[in-house]
Design a protein around this motif. Structure first.
Motif, short mmCIF file in Angstrom:
data_model
loop_
_atom_site.label_atom_id
_atom_site.label_comp_id
_atom_site.label_asym_id
_atom_site.label_seq_id
_atom_site.Cartn_x
_atom_site.Cartn_y
_atom_site.Cartn_z
N VAL A 201 5.67 -15.14 -17.74
CA VAL A 201 4.25 -14.80 -17.77
C VAL A 201 3.49 -15.64 -16.74
O VAL A 201 2.61 -15.15 -16.03
CB VAL A 201 3.65 -15.00 -19.17
N ALA A 202 3.87 -16.93 -16.65
CA ALA A 202 3.24 -17.82 -15.67
C ALA A 202 3.53 -17.34 -14.24
O ALA A 202 2.64 -17.34 -13.38
CB ALA A 202 3.73 -19.25 -15.87
N LEU A 203 4.77 -16.94 -14.00
CA LEU A 203 5.15 -16.41 -12.68
C LEU A 203 4.31 -15.19 -12.35
O LEU A 203 3.77 -15.06 -11.24
CB LEU A 203 6.64 -16.05 -12.67
N ALA A 204 4.17 -14.28 -13.31
CA ALA A 204 3.41 -13.05 -13.09
C ALA A 204 1.93 -13.34 -12.84
O ALA A 204 1.29 -12.72 -11.99
CB ALA A 204 3.57 -12.11 -14.27
N SER A 205 1.39 -14.30 -13.56
CA SER A 205 -0.05 -14.57 -13.46
C SER A 205 -0.45 -15.06 -12.07
O SER A 205 -1.60 -14.89 -11.66
CB SER A 205 -0.48 -15.58 -14.52
N VAL A 206 0.48 -15.68 -11.34
CA VAL A 206 0.17 -16.15 -9.99
C VAL A 206 0.72 -15.23 -8.91
O VAL A 206 0.49 -15.46 -7.72
CB VAL A 206 0.69 -17.59 -9.75
N SER A 207 1.44 -14.18 -9.30
CA SER A 207 2.11 -13.31 -8.32
C SER A 207 1.57 -11.88 -8.28
O SER A 207 1.75 -11.19 -7.28
CB SER A 207 3.63 -13.24 -8.61
N MET A 208 0.94 -11.43 -9.37
CA MET A 208 0.49 -10.05 -9.41
C MET A 208 -0.70 -9.82 -8.48
O MET A 208 -1.51 -10.72 -8.27
CB MET A 208 0.14 -9.64 -10.85
N ARG A 209 -0.75 -8.62 -7.92
CA ARG A 209 -1.82 -8.24 -7.00
C ARG A 209 -2.50 -6.96 -7.49
O ARG A 209 -1.95 -6.26 -8.36
CB ARG A 209 -1.24 -8.04 -5.59
N PRO A 210 -3.68 -6.64 -6.99
CA PRO A 210 -4.37 -5.42 -7.43
C PRO A 210 -3.54 -4.16 -7.16
O PRO A 210 -2.68 -4.13 -6.28
CB PRO A 210 -5.65 -5.42 -6.60
N ILE A 211 -3.81 -3.12 -7.92
CA ILE A 211 -3.12 -1.84 -7.81
C ILE A 211 -4.00 -0.91 -6.97
O ILE A 211 -5.18 -0.71 -7.30
CB ILE A 211 -2.91 -1.23 -9.21
N PRO A 212 -3.49 -0.32 -5.90
CA PRO A 212 -4.31 0.59 -5.10
C PRO A 212 -4.71 1.81 -5.91
O PRO A 212 -3.90 2.38 -6.64
CB PRO A 212 -3.41 0.95 -3.92
#
Length: 295
Positions: A201-212
């Motif tokens: 979850v920590a990895l995802a919280s700093v890696s996810m980007r907006p969805i076009p």
């Protein structure tokens, strides 16, 4: 994807593999020579990137598979501005480029998660002869003429969490349509990772980007001759708060795949919450022979 971006993505995945404790998963015997293909292409969902597959990549490669995990345009380490993506074709270009460059006669197994289901469907229509099987994991498996937004609209009234988590971005001004959708970081765990380890979850919280936004609106054009010729398999996620099981089953009923499997105790992100069980199913699906025709 440009060569530099491919290298950067590989470096990022290698860093993730080294930096996190590697689980001791069971190994599954595999006779690569018996398979139609041992090449699996992993396609992430909206907001995710190739980084989310680090456990799946490790397990598959240890089992003898060749694995490619793509960063779709504006995702992961792909540097393009998400707000400038105007079509599904533009968004999936890294995937279609990969398929286009396959040697003649070579095939892959496409695996799509979440919005990645619409992306692999788009690619199947373009390159049906290069796709041996398509695996939809908690994914948008759409009918022709349907968009991903249409699919989510089926359960919009019953999914308050999804509505609360969405943050619309208006890069062209508030008087213009949205250009992207971001997700509220405080609701990520509940929506996507309810049963996943805290480190993921920590990895995802700093890696996810907006969805076009434009690709989510785009209606697919799928034919029986192309898309319909590819063998499809669906993997349900039983405890999914993002694409609930009822919505997954609705898509399955209206666009029936060859076989359906279920990951019990999985949230929306089985590559984090149930990586070993997901791997076992992927190996099983890779071995399913084509049924002989009665003709």
């Amino acid at each position: 994807m440009a060569k530099g971006q491919t290298t950067a993505a590989s470096a990022q995945l290698n860093t993730i593999k080294r930096g996190l404790n590697k689980p001791k998963y069971a190994h599954y015997e595999l006779k690569v020579e018996d398979l139609e293909t041992n090449h699996i292409v992993l396609v992430h969902g909206g907001g995710f990137g190739a980084w989310c597959w680090y456990k799946t990549i490790t397990l598959l490669e240890e089992g003898g598979f060749k694995v490619d995990a793509v960063d779709l345009t504006g995702s992961g380490v792909h540097s393009f501005d998400t707000n400038r993506i105007t079509s599904l074709g533009q968004y999936v270009k890294p995937l279609t480029d990969l398929l286009e460059k396959l040697e003649d006669g070579k095939k892959v197994i496409l695996l799509g998660h979440d919005f990645g289901g619409a992306c692999i469907s788009f690619a199947m229509e373009l390159f049906p002869s290069k796709v041996a099987k398509a695996v939809f994991v908690a994914a948008a498996m759409l009918n022709s003429g349907q968009s991903t937004l249409d699919m989510f609209s089926q359960q919009a009234n019953s999914n308050d969490l999804m509505r609360q988590a969405q943050i619309f971005l208006y890069a062209n001004g508030n008087d213009q349509p949205p250009t992207a959708i971001d997700l509220n970081k405080s609701l990520l765990r509940e929506l996507l990772f309810g049963l996943s380890p805290a480190k993921d979850v920590a990895l995802a919280s700093v890696s996810m980007r907006p969805i076009p936004f434009a690709p989510v609106l785009e209606k697919l054009s799928l034919s029986k001759e192309k898309y319909g010729s590819v063998r499809r398999f669906y993997i349900e996620t039983s405890d999914d708060e993002c694409i609930p099981l009822s919505l997954q089953q609705s898509m399955i009923n209206s666009n029936t795949p060859e076989q359906v499997f279920r990951l019990k105790g999985s949230d929306h992100s089985p590559f984090f919450s149930k990586p070993q069980a997901l791997h076992k199913l992927l190996v099983e699906i890779s071995k399913i022979p084509r049924q002989k025709s009665n003709d």
